[in-house]
Design an enzyme around this catalytic site. Structure first.
Site, PDB file in Angstrom:
ATOM      1  N   ASP A  78       0.813  -1.219   0.000  1.00 56.30           N
ATOM      2  CA  ASP A  78       0.000   0.000   0.000  1.00 56.30           C
ATOM      3  C   ASP A  78       0.842   1.263   0.000  1.00 56.30           C
ATOM      4  O   ASP A  78       2.039   1.243   0.306  1.00 56.30           O
ATOM      5  CB  ASP A  78      -0.943   0.010   1.201  1.00 56.30           C
ATOM      6  CG  ASP A  78      -0.214  -0.046   2.542  1.00 56.30           C
ATOM      7  OD1 ASP A  78       0.788  -0.784   2.640  1.00 56.30           O
ATOM      8  OD2 ASP A  78      -0.635   0.642   3.480  1.00 56.30           O
ATOM      9  N   GLU A 145       0.108  -1.467   5.543  1.00 58.08           N
ATOM     10  CA  GLU A 145       1.161  -1.040   6.466  1.00 58.08           C
ATOM     11  C   GLU A 145       0.930   0.387   6.942  1.00 58.08           C
ATOM     12  O   GLU A 145       1.099   0.706   8.121  1.00 58.08           O
ATOM     13  CB  GLU A 145       2.530  -1.153   5.774  1.00 58.08           C
ATOM     14  CG  GLU A 145       3.719  -0.940   6.697  1.00 58.08           C
ATOM     15  CD  GLU A 145       4.196   0.500   6.787  1.00 58.08           C
ATOM     16  OE1 GLU A 145       5.057   0.798   7.634  1.00 58.08           O
ATOM     17  OE2 GLU A 145       3.691   1.348   6.013  1.00 58.08           O
TER      18      GLU A 145
END
Length: 486
Positions: A78, A145
């Site tokens: 991400d 994350e």
């Protein structure tokens, strides 16, 4: 993208161009994950996906290196979705408009996603190569994350075979990271009592904008303005003379990004408009003087807006504004053990008005558990004084430094051999996933490296082209030097 794809090292930049083309903000990584999985299976690689969406891709050793220790190269799927206020961009649908700007690659009005797209691209480029020498290899790509480390929390024992982990989420070439801060989210919920709009009032929107923002760990020591704090300061200082009422307030969008913008809708007597504009202009001039070196583009705008149907009660408004104004923010303590590194910090990241309450979301970071616990205690005391609720959630551990780490020694010696200078061994004031990986894999030897990335988590994010090449050369040389299994 053509210019980016032709940069050195070409396989890495070609993958980064693909990553930019597929939307992948936190919690929306599925399209990118599917693209990577299809490519890896087409290459004949082993692909595993766990229950939360983490990807593990396995590749056999190159000829003659079968007996080397298994290495996992780790990155996260991400990216942080941040954009300038005037930029029209849907991070769930639109590609990142990356381009070359001199010695850097940056994006048009949004975050670039070099954090951690460059690391991901390097791992995928190695998986796709038939020429790079390496022992048994695994690539771990975690989800979410940036918004809570969901993937790292959920990683289970037994999925990885590696003895060594190379994290690619560091952001300064020439530095090797062997530790990081832990953290916890703190969310205040301030209950709201509402009252009718006073007669004779007009409504105005006050907006602070033009701030640099940035990563709430890596950039927290730079003295940048926090839009939420700056707005609250003005409102508290002018509450008595302007006698305004607040109908809504909002600022920031991520708890791990320093807020660049904040706004409030207030109402006040019609004959006080000129006074409001005078006070706002004076405050803007004051901030431009105080923050001239760090925030040269700061603006405080006042615009007339439609009248709200209700405003906060005096008690609710005072409780909220004083809470935001007094809440700690920024660097709380520097490390005694590691010169120049922040030990403990807090970022007042997000304010949202939601029905019968206002939420204030902060992120505490600390290299030591006691530092984090002290700030939790301070915020709990603040909540008690303000008579509001505070909830702590999502706590994650730091990554305790191991000065005797064998892989760190390999990376250090390799760097010195390639560049004829010693790298700096560092601990980063940010939340790398390594600390969480230590729970299911306590014996795994870990190190973190990466290229130079400036202003991550903000629309000014950029990555230095030359250092991407240096990071690539280092990573490949380290893979060649991984020792044999015991």
């Amino acid at each position: 993208m053509t210019a980016i794809s032709s940069l050195y090292p070409q396989p890495l930049w070609q993958w980064f161009a693909q990553i930019c083309a597929i939307p992948h903000p936190s919690k929306h990584e599925q399209a990118l994950s599917r693209h990577i999985q299809a490519w890896a299976r087409d290459k004949g690689l082993t692909v595993l996906e766990d229950k939360v969406g983490n990807l593990i891709i396995k590749k056999p050793a190159t000829a003659g290196m079968e007996n080397r220790k298994t290495v996992v190269i780790q990155a996260h799927l991400d990216m942080v979705p941040q954009k300038n206020a005037d930029k029209k961009h849907d991070f769930t649908k639109d590609p990142i408009e990356a381009y070359v700007d001199g010695d850097w690659v940056t994006a048009n009005g949004t975050t670039l996603g070099a954090d951690n797209g460059i690391g991901m691209a390097s791992a995928l480029a190695i998986l796709g190569s038939d020429e790079i020498k390496h022992g048994p290899l695994e690539v771990l790509l975690t989800v979410d994350e940036e918004a809570g480390m969901t993937g790292a929390f959920a990683l289970e024992a037994g999925m990885l075979e590696a003895e060594i982990l190379i994290n690619t989420d560091s952001e300064q070439e020439g530095e090797i990271y062997m530790g990081c801060a832990g953290g916890v989210d703190a969310e205040f919920t301030v209950p709201m009592q509402w009252q009718p709009l006073p007669a004779g009032h007009q409504a105005y929107r006050l907006t602070i904008s033009g701030l640099k923002g940035g990563h709430s760990g890596v950039n927290i020591h730079l003295g940048r303005g926090n839009a939420n704090k700056l707005l609250a300061r003005f409102l508290v200082e002018q509450a008595s003379e302007l006698d305004f009422k607040v109908s809504e307030i909002a600022g920031g969008s991520l708890r791990n990004a320093i807020p660049r913008e904040a706004e409030v809708v207030i109402t006040l007597a019609a004959d006080k408009r000129a006074l409001l504009e005078e006070k706002a202009a004076a405050y803007q001039a004051l901030l431009q003087q105080e923050l001239s070196a760090t925030e040269p583009a700061l603006k405080l705008a006042v615009t007339e807006t439609i009248l709200p149907s209700q405003v906060m009660s005096t008690e609710s408004q005072q409780s909220l504004l004083h809470l935001i104004n007094v809440c700690p923010n920024g660097v709380m303590r520097m490390s005694d053990d590691i010169a120049g590194v922040v030990e403990t910090s807090l970022n007042l990241g997000v304010i949202t008005t939601q029905g019968d309450s206002v939420q204030v979301l902060c992120l505490i970071r600390s290299l030591i558990d006691s530092g984090r616990e002290q700030l939790e205690s301070m915020l709990a005391s603040l909540a008690a004084l303000a008579k509001v609720n505070v909830k702590f959630s999502g706590a994650y551990p730091g990554w305790k430094p191991d000065p005797s780490s064998p892989v760190m020694a390999i990376v250090k010696d390799t760097y010195q051999d390639i560049y004829n200078k010693e790298p700096v061994i560092m601990v980063i004031h940010a939340g790398l996933e390594c600390g969480l990986f230590k729970k299911p894999y306590p014996e795994m030897d870990m190190v973190s490296i990466g290229p130079t990335i400036r202003y991550p988590h903000g629309p000014d994010e950029m990555v230095n082209i030359e250092t991407v090449g240096q990071y690539w050369q280092l990573l490949l040389a380290v893979l060649e030097r991984i020792p044999e299994k015991a």
